[in-house]
Design a protein around this motif. Sequence first.
Motif, short mmCIF file in Angstrom:
data_model
loop_
_atom_site.label_atom_id
_atom_site.label_comp_id
_atom_site.label_asym_id
_atom_site.label_seq_id
_atom_site.Cartn_x
_atom_site.Cartn_y
_atom_site.Cartn_z
N ALA A 151 0.60 -1.37 -0.15
CA ALA A 151 0.24 0.25 -0.06
C ALA A 151 0.98 1.21 -0.05
O ALA A 151 2.57 1.65 0.12
CB ALA A 151 -0.98 0.35 1.01
N ASP A 152 0.02 2.29 -0.33
CA ASP A 152 0.96 3.48 -0.72
C ASP A 152 0.60 4.65 0.30
O ASP A 152 -0.50 4.33 1.03
CB ASP A 152 0.39 4.29 -1.66
CG ASP A 152 1.05 5.38 -2.21
OD1 ASP A 152 1.82 6.25 -1.79
OD2 ASP A 152 1.12 5.66 -3.10
N LEU A 153 2.24 5.15 1.58
CA LEU A 153 1.10 5.52 2.65
C LEU A 153 0.10 6.86 1.95
O LEU A 153 -0.51 8.03 3.35
CB LEU A 153 2.11 6.17 2.97
CG LEU A 153 2.67 5.71 4.50
CD1 LEU A 153 3.20 4.07 3.93
CD2 LEU A 153 3.78 5.95 5.21
N THR A 154 1.00 7.61 0.50
CA THR A 154 -0.30 8.70 0.83
C THR A 154 -1.30 8.22 -0.27
O THR A 154 -2.47 9.73 -0.36
CB THR A 154 1.11 9.71 -0.76
OG1 THR A 154 0.92 8.87 -1.68
CG2 THR A 154 2.06 10.16 -0.23
N GLN A 155 -2.25 7.12 0.53
CA GLN A 155 -3.24 6.83 -0.27
C GLN A 155 -3.75 6.32 0.89
O GLN A 155 -3.28 5.83 2.43
CB GLN A 155 -3.54 6.22 -1.50
CG GLN A 155 -2.70 6.45 -3.03
CD GLN A 155 -3.23 7.02 -3.22
OE1 GLN A 155 -4.35 7.39 -3.58
NE2 GLN A 155 -2.60 8.65 -3.91
N ASN A 156 -4.95 5.96 0.82
CA ASN A 156 -5.80 5.52 1.62
C ASN A 156 -5.13 4.10 2.02
O ASN A 156 -4.47 3.56 2.11
CB ASN A 156 -7.53 5.14 1.21
CG ASN A 156 -8.47 6.36 1.11
OD1 ASN A 156 -8.03 7.35 2.03
ND2 ASN A 156 -8.90 6.35 0.93
N TRP A 157 -5.32 4.34 3.78
CA TRP A 157 -3.99 3.99 4.32
C TRP A 157 -5.32 2.04 4.60
O TRP A 157 -5.75 1.85 4.30
CB TRP A 157 -3.64 3.65 5.28
CG TRP A 157 -2.60 4.82 5.30
CD1 TRP A 157 -2.11 5.39 4.68
CD2 TRP A 157 -2.02 5.40 6.74
NE1 TRP A 157 -1.50 6.09 5.10
CE2 TRP A 157 -0.68 6.23 6.26
CE3 TRP A 157 -1.78 5.25 8.20
CZ2 TRP A 157 -0.54 6.75 7.37
CZ3 TRP A 157 -1.00 5.45 9.20
CH2 TRP A 157 -0.55 6.53 8.86
N PRO A 158 -4.51 0.61 4.61
CA PRO A 158 -4.97 -0.60 5.28
C PRO A 158 -6.49 -0.82 6.27
O PRO A 158 -6.20 -0.07 7.21
CB PRO A 158 -4.14 -1.44 5.42
CG PRO A 158 -3.21 -0.64 4.25
CD PRO A 158 -3.16 0.41 4.82
N SER A 159 -7.44 -1.17 5.88
CA SER A 159 -8.65 -1.42 6.97
C SER A 159 -7.74 -1.76 8.29
O SER A 159 -7.80 -3.14 7.54
CB SER A 159 -10.10 -1.44 5.98
OG SER A 159 -10.21 -2.98 5.59
N LEU A 160 -8.36 -1.93 9.50
CA LEU A 160 -7.93 -3.01 10.36
C LEU A 160 -8.71 -3.11 10.55
O LEU A 160 -10.29 -2.42 11.20
CB LEU A 160 -6.73 -1.91 11.18
CG LEU A 160 -5.98 -1.18 10.71
CD1 LEU A 160 -5.05 -0.32 11.55
CD2 LEU A 160 -4.70 -1.99 9.85
N ALA A 161 -9.10 -4.42 11.61
CA ALA A 161 -10.36 -5.37 11.78
C ALA A 161 -10.52 -4.20 13.68
O ALA A 161 -11.60 -4.29 14.32
CB ALA A 161 -9.48 -6.54 12.25
N GLN A 162 -9.58 -4.21 13.84
CA GLN A 162 -9.60 -3.05 15.30
C GLN A 162 -8.30 -1.83 14.90
O GLN A 162 -7.82 -1.89 14.60
CB GLN A 162 -9.55 -3.77 16.10
CG GLN A 162 -7.43 -4.24 16.23
CD GLN A 162 -7.41 -5.89 17.60
OE1 GLN A 162 -7.54 -7.01 16.92
NE2 GLN A 162 -6.77 -4.81 18.51
N PRO A 163 -9.00 -1.15 15.77
CA PRO A 163 -8.48 0.63 16.42
C PRO A 163 -6.56 -0.06 16.37
O PRO A 163 -6.32 -0.67 17.29
CB PRO A 163 -8.76 1.41 16.56
CG PRO A 163 -9.96 0.34 16.46
CD PRO A 163 -10.03 -0.32 16.97
N ALA A 164 -5.66 0.21 15.96
CA ALA A 164 -4.28 0.46 16.35
C ALA A 164 -4.24 0.93 17.34
O ALA A 164 -4.21 2.10 17.93
CB ALA A 164 -3.76 0.72 15.36
N ASP A 165 -2.60 0.50 18.48
CA ASP A 165 -2.79 1.22 19.81
C ASP A 165 -1.50 1.78 19.10
O ASP A 165 -0.56 2.28 20.00
CB ASP A 165 -3.43 0.42 20.87
CG ASP A 165 -3.11 -0.81 20.99
OD1 ASP A 165 -1.99 -1.16 19.71
OD2 ASP A 165 -2.79 -1.93 21.76
N LEU A 166 -0.73 1.34 18.35
CA LEU A 166 0.87 1.79 18.27
C LEU A 166 1.19 2.10 16.79
O LEU A 166 0.76 0.57 16.11
CB LEU A 166 2.01 1.36 18.78
CG LEU A 166 3.01 1.87 18.31
CD1 LEU A 166 3.27 2.62 18.86
CD2 LEU A 166 4.60 0.41 18.67
#
Length: 208
Positions: A89-104
């Motif tokens: 994935a490209d950081l300048t585009q929408n980031w990958p969707s996550l199953a749960q929010p990150a804490d870091l």
Amino acid sequence: MNNQEGYNTWAATYDTVINKTRDLEAKVLRKTLAGHKFSHILEAGCGTGKNTSWLASLATNLTAFDLSEEMMNKARQKVNDTHVTFHQADLTQNWPSLAQPADLIVSSLVLEHIEDLDFIFNEANAALGNNGLFYICELHPFKQYSGSKARFETNEGLVVLDCFTHHISDYIKAAVKHGFTLQEIDEWFDEDNEKELPRLVSFVFRKI
């Protein structure tokens, strides 16, 4: 060549050539985050996985992504942990969707290639849960002022990647604008040359 092509080419030698910036950043990350544990880490720009296995030891789940498929292939070869997931994935585009929010979120030696810090901090805010942390370590702008850039040698000659200079205040202003507060900031010098320019700057921001 563009940066994606450049890193795809650099992947073959990235881990083996002498690189003080790469090696110092690995030490900075471990010193900064030692003793912490996280439920879900997002590594934004994992490269060849120089930090991925260590980060996986801190996390229940780790999602790693990178623009360069060849760099990430190197990371996949190093990391056998079943709780680590890779995405191209490209950081300048929408980031990958996550199953749960990150804490870091961890971003190491990546943002010098990104012109728009506002987009990065906006995506980071969306990916993090409340009170989540955003670790950033980059080539110090003082080094950039002196002409230092990400570069590597090929059989055809020197390749210099596209880079943008971000002042320390640029990171802090973008962070505050997008709902973060600064927790830590440090400047890091080469161990054998602490009287010269700092090589790296690191930040830990907290989502508020």
